[in-house]
Design a protein around this motif. Structure first.
Motif, PDB file in Angstrom:
ATOM      1  N   VAL A  74       0.943  -1.319   0.063  1.00 11.56           N
ATOM      2  CA  VAL A  74       0.087   0.149  -0.137  1.00 11.56           C
ATOM      3  C   VAL A  74       0.902   1.115   0.108  1.00 11.56           C
ATOM      4  CG1 VAL A  74      -2.092  -1.056   1.167  1.00 11.56           C
ATOM      5  CG2 VAL A  74      -0.265  -0.213   2.557  1.00 11.56           C
ATOM      6  N   ALA A  88      -1.396  11.434   1.653  1.00  6.77           N
ATOM      7  CA  ALA A  88      -1.952  10.687   0.813  1.00  6.77           C
ATOM      8  C   ALA A  88      -0.855  10.229  -0.363  1.00  6.77           C
ATOM      9  CB  ALA A  88      -3.119  11.173   0.264  1.00  6.77           C
ATOM     10  N   SER A  89      -0.033  11.192  -0.312  1.00 10.22           N
ATOM     11  CA  SER A  89       1.114  10.645  -1.823  1.00 10.22           C
ATOM     12  C   SER A  89       1.982   9.666  -1.180  1.00 10.22           C
ATOM     13  CB  SER A  89       1.793  12.217  -1.685  1.00 10.22           C
ATOM     14  OG  SER A  89       2.671  12.286  -0.813  1.00 10.22           O
ATOM     15  N   ASN A  90       2.009   9.298   0.065  1.00 13.22           N
ATOM     16  CA  ASN A  90       2.746   8.227   0.400  1.00 13.22           C
ATOM     17  C   ASN A  90       2.078   6.835   0.298  1.00 13.22           C
ATOM     18  OD1 ASN A  90       5.138   9.398   1.348  1.00 13.22           O
ATOM     19  ND2 ASN A  90       4.129   9.867   3.179  1.00 13.22           N
ATOM     20  N   TYR A  91       0.617   6.889  -0.325  1.00 12.68           N
ATOM     21  CA  TYR A  91       0.157   5.538  -0.543  1.00 12.68           C
ATOM     22  C   TYR A  91      -0.343   5.228  -2.176  1.00 12.68           C
ATOM     23  CZ  TYR A  91      -0.818   5.541   4.444  1.00 12.68           C
ATOM     24  OH  TYR A  91      -0.771   5.695   5.688  1.00 12.68           O
ATOM     25  N   ARG A  92      -0.318   4.156  -2.232  1.00 14.76           N
ATOM     26  CA  ARG A  92      -0.724   3.632  -3.692  1.00 14.76           C
ATOM     27  C   ARG A  92      -2.361   4.136  -3.827  1.00 14.76           C
ATOM     28  NH1 ARG A  92      -0.813  -2.415  -4.545  1.00 14.76           N
ATOM     29  NH2 ARG A  92      -1.679  -1.871  -6.291  1.00 14.76           N
ATOM     30  N   ASP A  93      -2.548   4.444  -5.189  1.00 18.58           N
ATOM     31  CA  ASP A  93      -3.843   4.675  -5.299  1.00 18.58           C
ATOM     32  C   ASP A  93      -4.712   3.347  -5.876  1.00 18.58           C
ATOM     33  OD1 ASP A  93      -6.283   5.720  -6.235  1.00 18.58           O
ATOM     34  OD2 ASP A  93      -5.553   6.531  -7.946  1.00 18.58           O
ATOM     35  N   LEU A  94      -5.184   2.908  -4.779  1.00 15.66           N
ATOM     36  CA  LEU A  94      -5.835   1.673  -4.970  1.00 15.66           C
ATOM     37  C   LEU A  94      -7.219   1.574  -5.911  1.00 15.66           C
ATOM     38  CD1 LEU A  94      -5.307   0.367  -1.295  1.00 15.66           C
ATOM     39  CD2 LEU A  94      -4.152  -0.408  -3.455  1.00 15.66           C
ATOM     40  N   SER A  95      -7.747   2.563  -6.213  1.00 13.36           N
ATOM     41  CA  SER A  95      -8.739   2.787  -6.983  1.00 13.36           C
ATOM     42  C   SER A  95      -8.397   2.440  -8.559  1.00 13.36           C
ATOM     43  CB  SER A  95      -9.407   4.312  -7.034  1.00 13.36           C
ATOM     44  OG  SER A  95      -8.337   5.038  -7.846  1.00 13.36           O
ATOM     45  N   LYS A  96      -7.207   2.198  -8.711  1.00 11.17           N
ATOM     46  CA  LYS A  96      -6.660   1.834 -10.092  1.00 11.17           C
ATOM     47  C   LYS A  96      -6.347   0.486 -10.068  1.00 11.17           C
ATOM     48  CE  LYS A  96      -4.516   6.405 -11.215  1.00 11.17           C
ATOM     49  NZ  LYS A  96      -3.396   6.707 -11.461  1.00 11.17           N
TER      50      LYS A  96
END
Length: 100
Positions: A74, A88-96
């Motif tokens: 993540v 938020a920039s430290n996390y993967r974009d899980l919506s993709k």
């Protein structure tokens, strides 16, 4: 402590329903007989507890490196000495993320 409680929960589900039909149940059937997904959806258990349950039902274990539990990546920032988990920039974009 949570992992012990989760393992106990899995055993309780199996013991409660232990008969010839259930003893030969597939992991998918065991999962369907449990209410863990609903508990996770109602936020009664944590993401970690739910992932531990899924890994346990799938037969994964810490005792065998070939079947070690699986958890999603993540974070995206692996280079900073310190990571601010509120950014938020430290996390993967899980919506993709797509399922296979």
């Amino acid at each position: 402590m949570l992992m012990h409680a989760l393992a106990t929960r899995v055993l309780v589900v199996l013991v409660r329903t232990c008969n010839r039909r259930v003893s030969m149940a597939s992991p998918k059937q065991v999962f369907k007989m449990s209410n863990m997904m609903q508990r996770w959806q109602r936020r009664e258990i944590s993401n970690f507890d739910y992932l531990m349950y899924l890994n346990t039902v799938a037969g994964r274990t810490y005792n065998d490196l070939n079947q070690y539990p699986v958890y999603p990546w993540v974070l995206v920032n692996y280079e900073s000495g310190e990571i601010d988990l509120t950014m938020a920039s430290n996390y993967r974009d899980l919506s993709k993320v797509t399922t296979r």
